[in-house]
Design a protein around this motif. Structure first.
Motif, PDB file in Angstrom:
ATOM      1  N   VAL A 241       0.692  -1.183   0.019  1.00  0.00           N
ATOM      2  CA  VAL A 241      -0.279   0.297   0.055  1.00  0.00           C
ATOM      3  C   VAL A 241       0.973   0.833   0.072  1.00  0.00           C
ATOM      4  O   VAL A 241       0.586   2.125  -0.254  1.00  0.00           O
ATOM      5  N   LEU A 242       1.480   1.320   0.681  1.00  0.00           N
ATOM      6  CA  LEU A 242       2.871   2.517   0.461  1.00  0.00           C
ATOM      7  C   LEU A 242       3.703   2.830  -0.463  1.00  0.00           C
ATOM      8  O   LEU A 242       3.898   3.402  -0.830  1.00  0.00           O
ATOM      9  N   LEU A 243       3.730   1.293  -1.475  1.00  0.00           N
ATOM     10  CA  LEU A 243       4.487   1.390  -2.848  1.00  0.00           C
ATOM     11  C   LEU A 243       3.633   2.263  -3.757  1.00  0.00           C
ATOM     12  O   LEU A 243       3.869   2.582  -4.317  1.00  0.00           O
ATOM     13  N   PHE A 244       2.236   1.686  -3.078  1.00  0.00           N
ATOM     14  CA  PHE A 244       1.997   2.330  -4.298  1.00  0.00           C
ATOM     15  C   PHE A 244       2.070   3.928  -3.877  1.00  0.00           C
ATOM     16  O   PHE A 244       1.131   4.356  -5.436  1.00  0.00           O
ATOM     17  N   PHE A 245       0.882   4.173  -3.029  1.00  0.00           N
ATOM     18  CA  PHE A 245       0.591   5.657  -3.450  1.00  0.00           C
ATOM     19  C   PHE A 245       1.776   6.426  -3.027  1.00  0.00           C
ATOM     20  O   PHE A 245       1.886   7.210  -3.757  1.00  0.00           O
ATOM     21  N   PHE A 246       2.772   5.653  -2.768  1.00  0.00           N
ATOM     22  CA  PHE A 246       4.463   6.529  -3.156  1.00  0.00           C
ATOM     23  C   PHE A 246       4.675   6.725  -4.662  1.00  0.00           C
ATOM     24  O   PHE A 246       5.387   7.708  -4.988  1.00  0.00           O
ATOM     25  N   THR A 247       4.432   5.182  -5.380  1.00  0.00           N
ATOM     26  CA  THR A 247       4.625   5.158  -6.736  1.00  0.00           C
ATOM     27  C   THR A 247       3.539   6.489  -7.726  1.00  0.00           C
ATOM     28  O   THR A 247       3.826   7.475  -7.977  1.00  0.00           O
ATOM     29  N   LEU A 248       2.230   6.637  -6.576  1.00  0.00           N
ATOM     30  CA  LEU A 248       0.861   7.548  -7.394  1.00  0.00           C
ATOM     31  C   LEU A 248       1.290   8.641  -7.336  1.00  0.00           C
ATOM     32  O   LEU A 248       1.359  10.113  -8.149  1.00  0.00           O
ATOM     33  N   LEU A 249       2.394   9.457  -5.528  1.00  0.00           N
ATOM     34  CA  LEU A 249       1.567  10.441  -5.237  1.00  0.00           C
ATOM     35  C   LEU A 249       3.815  11.099  -5.778  1.00  0.00           C
ATOM     36  O   LEU A 249       3.528  12.118  -4.828  1.00  0.00           O
ATOM     37  N   PHE A 250       4.409  10.562  -6.018  1.00  0.00           N
ATOM     38  CA  PHE A 250       5.712  10.610  -6.083  1.00  0.00           C
ATOM     39  C   PHE A 250       6.289  12.143  -6.440  1.00  0.00           C
ATOM     40  O   PHE A 250       7.373  12.569  -5.605  1.00  0.00           O
ATOM     41  N   PRO A 251       5.382  12.890  -7.028  1.00  0.00           N
ATOM     42  CA  PRO A 251       6.038  14.085  -7.426  1.00  0.00           C
ATOM     43  C   PRO A 251       6.049  14.679  -6.533  1.00  0.00           C
ATOM     44  O   PRO A 251       6.279  16.228  -6.287  1.00  0.00           O
ATOM     45  N   TYR A 252       5.025  14.938  -5.660  1.00  0.00           N
ATOM     46  CA  TYR A 252       4.533  15.661  -4.485  1.00  0.00           C
ATOM     47  C   TYR A 252       5.118  15.282  -3.141  1.00  0.00           C
ATOM     48  O   TYR A 252       5.345  16.129  -2.771  1.00  0.00           O
ATOM     49  N   TYR A 253       5.987  14.847  -2.835  1.00  0.00           N
ATOM     50  CA  TYR A 253       7.206  14.207  -1.485  1.00  0.00           C
ATOM     51  C   TYR A 253       8.049  14.894  -2.079  1.00  0.00           C
ATOM     52  O   TYR A 253       8.792  15.324  -3.507  1.00  0.00           O
ATOM     53  N   ASP A 254       8.862  15.202  -0.761  1.00  0.00           N
ATOM     54  CA  ASP A 254      10.157  15.844  -0.764  1.00  0.00           C
ATOM     55  C   ASP A 254      11.384  15.260  -1.136  1.00  0.00           C
ATOM     56  O   ASP A 254      10.696  14.106  -0.717  1.00  0.00           O
ATOM     57  N   ALA A 255      12.765  15.252  -0.541  1.00  0.00           N
ATOM     58  CA  ALA A 255      13.327  14.597  -0.613  1.00  0.00           C
ATOM     59  C   ALA A 255      13.594  13.690   0.269  1.00  0.00           C
ATOM     60  O   ALA A 255      13.572  12.175   0.698  1.00  0.00           O
ATOM     61  N   TYR A 256      12.815  14.244   1.872  1.00  0.00           N
ATOM     62  CA  TYR A 256      12.874  13.735   3.085  1.00  0.00           C
ATOM     63  C   TYR A 256      11.852  12.428   2.895  1.00  0.00           C
ATOM     64  O   TYR A 256      11.470  11.240   3.425  1.00  0.00           O
ATOM     65  N   GLU A 257      10.788  13.325   2.501  1.00  0.00           N
ATOM     66  CA  GLU A 257       9.250  11.755   2.238  1.00  0.00           C
ATOM     67  C   GLU A 257       9.755  11.029   1.393  1.00  0.00           C
ATOM     68  O   GLU A 257       9.502   9.773   1.930  1.00  0.00           O
ATOM     69  N   LYS A 258      10.844  11.027   0.967  1.00  0.00           N
ATOM     70  CA  LYS A 258      11.036  10.082  -0.347  1.00  0.00           C
ATOM     71  C   LYS A 258      12.000   8.568   0.049  1.00  0.00           C
ATOM     72  O   LYS A 258      12.031   7.205  -0.071  1.00  0.00           O
ATOM     73  N   SER A 259      12.557   9.381   0.867  1.00  0.00           N
ATOM     74  CA  SER A 259      13.426   9.249   1.557  1.00  0.00           C
ATOM     75  C   SER A 259      13.001   7.981   2.925  1.00  0.00           C
ATOM     76  O   SER A 259      13.605   6.478   2.576  1.00  0.00           O
ATOM     77  N   PHE A 260      12.495   8.416   3.052  1.00  0.00           N
ATOM     78  CA  PHE A 260      11.615   7.191   3.866  1.00  0.00           C
ATOM     79  C   PHE A 260      10.506   7.116   3.437  1.00  0.00           C
ATOM     80  O   PHE A 260      10.928   5.183   4.229  1.00  0.00           O
ATOM     81  N   VAL A 261      10.195   6.561   2.315  1.00  0.00           N
ATOM     82  CA  VAL A 261       9.491   5.643   2.334  1.00  0.00           C
ATOM     83  C   VAL A 261      10.546   4.457   1.316  1.00  0.00           C
ATOM     84  O   VAL A 261       9.276   3.593   2.256  1.00  0.00           O
ATOM     85  N   ILE A 262      11.367   5.014   1.352  1.00  0.00           N
ATOM     86  CA  ILE A 262      12.002   4.141   0.349  1.00  0.00           C
ATOM     87  C   ILE A 262      12.896   3.067   1.682  1.00  0.00           C
ATOM     88  O   ILE A 262      12.986   2.193   1.437  1.00  0.00           O
ATOM     89  N   PHE A 263      13.415   4.194   2.683  1.00  0.00           N
ATOM     90  CA  PHE A 263      14.081   3.304   3.877  1.00  0.00           C
ATOM     91  C   PHE A 263      12.963   2.245   4.410  1.00  0.00           C
ATOM     92  O   PHE A 263      13.087   1.161   4.913  1.00  0.00           O
ATOM     93  N   PHE A 264      12.049   2.882   4.775  1.00  0.00           N
ATOM     94  CA  PHE A 264      10.632   1.499   5.387  1.00  0.00           C
ATOM     95  C   PHE A 264      11.002   0.542   4.789  1.00  0.00           C
ATOM     96  O   PHE A 264      10.259  -0.080   4.871  1.00  0.00           O
ATOM     97  N   ILE A 265      10.133   0.686   4.056  1.00  0.00           N
ATOM     98  CA  ILE A 265       9.982  -0.566   2.389  1.00  0.00           C
ATOM     99  C   ILE A 265      11.299  -1.486   2.212  1.00  0.00           C
ATOM    100  O   ILE A 265      10.750  -2.565   2.694  1.00  0.00           O
ATOM    101  N   LEU A 266      11.978  -1.180   2.406  1.00  0.00           N
ATOM    102  CA  LEU A 266      13.636  -1.533   2.797  1.00  0.00           C
ATOM    103  C   LEU A 266      13.786  -2.043   3.533  1.00  0.00           C
ATOM    104  O   LEU A 266      14.467  -3.751   4.245  1.00  0.00           O
ATOM    105  N   ILE A 267      13.561  -2.140   4.722  1.00  0.00           N
ATOM    106  CA  ILE A 267      13.585  -2.380   6.261  1.00  0.00           C
ATOM    107  C   ILE A 267      12.923  -3.407   6.471  1.00  0.00           C
ATOM    108  O   ILE A 267      12.782  -4.159   6.711  1.00  0.00           O
ATOM    109  N   THR A 268      10.744  -3.526   5.639  1.00  0.00           N
ATOM    110  CA  THR A 268      10.374  -4.290   5.319  1.00  0.00           C
ATOM    111  C   THR A 268      10.450  -5.461   5.147  1.00  0.00           C
ATOM    112  O   THR A 268      10.488  -6.348   5.604  1.00  0.00           O
ATOM    113  N   LEU A 269      10.870  -5.157   3.802  1.00  0.00           N
ATOM    114  CA  LEU A 269      11.445  -6.953   2.733  1.00  0.00           C
ATOM    115  C   LEU A 269      12.324  -6.878   3.944  1.00  0.00           C
ATOM    116  O   LEU A 269      12.657  -8.279   4.029  1.00  0.00           O
ATOM    117  N   VAL A 270      13.460  -6.318   3.984  1.00  0.00           N
ATOM    118  CA  VAL A 270      14.779  -7.368   5.416  1.00  0.00           C
ATOM    119  C   VAL A 270      13.614  -7.941   6.104  1.00  0.00           C
ATOM    120  O   VAL A 270      14.383  -8.914   6.441  1.00  0.00           O
TER     121      VAL A 270
END
Length: 192
Positions: free
Chosen positions: A99-128
């Motif tokens: 779900v986070l990845l879906f909304f991240f992809t959908l709203l990618f242009p509206y996020y700033d660098a910090y929010e993009k970093s958060f989502v990327i690290f959160f998803i990677l940590i969850t998969l690991v």
């Protein structure tokens, strides 16, 4: 055929990995080949030979390297304790990530660098974390702590209040070091 470079297959191709992976780890599945390349370059005996490993053909690499690395880095397989609670917790994490990845992809242009970093690290940590849970690793509570720190930092950022991050981190570490949270977490996840 269009460009005159077509070559009919003379040997029957074999697709896929030369032998199956012996790990459910997200990190191992995605990066084992780089470890194999580094080990092959180390064993090659010289700088030029090592460079040839990285630029050469895959069949030039000794096929026993993966087995050696698996013995060195992977724990022996254990039977996964697949209780309903374990499956529900694992599926909950995967659904949240999707779900986070879906909304991240959908709203990618509206996020700033910090929010993009958060989502990327959160998803990677969850998969690991999911791969480590399937292998019954004992260090997964550190990944949970990392995710909590990420969530606290996101709330601090969204609220525009750096004191919130400091207070939440102090509270989090007090709970972690004064209570048997690690024991409760293993009891919840592994039922052990």
């Amino acid at each position: 055929k269009l460009f005159g470079t077509f070559q009919k297959e003379e040997e029957k191709p074999v697709f896929g990995l030369t032998h199956p992976l012996k790990s459910r780890s997200f990190l191992w599945q995605h990066f084992h080949y780089y470890l194999e390349l580094l080990e092959a370059a180390r064993r090659s005996g010289g700088l030029w030979s090592g460079i040839k490993i990285f630029l050469g053909r895959p069949e030039d690499i000794d096929q026993s390297i993966r087995t050696d690395l698996e013995k060195r880095f992977l724990l022996p397989k254990t039977k996964v304790n697949s209780t309903f609670r374990f499956k529900a917790y694992m599926n909950f994490q995967l659904v949240i990530s999707l779900v986070l990845l879906f909304f991240f992809t959908l709203l990618f242009p509206y996020y700033d660098a910090y929010e993009k970093s958060f989502v990327i690290f959160f998803i990677l940590i969850t998969l690991v974390n999911c791969g480590a849970m399937l292998e019954q690793q004992r260090w997964i509570h550190y990944l949970e702590i990392s995710r909590l720190v990420l969530v606290c930092s996101l709330f601090s950022y969204v609220l525009g209040n750096p004191e919130f991050l400091l207070v939440s981190l102090v509270f989090l570490f007090i709970i972690i070091y004064t209570t048997p949270v690690q024991y409760w977490y293993y009891k919840f996840v592994y039922n052990s």
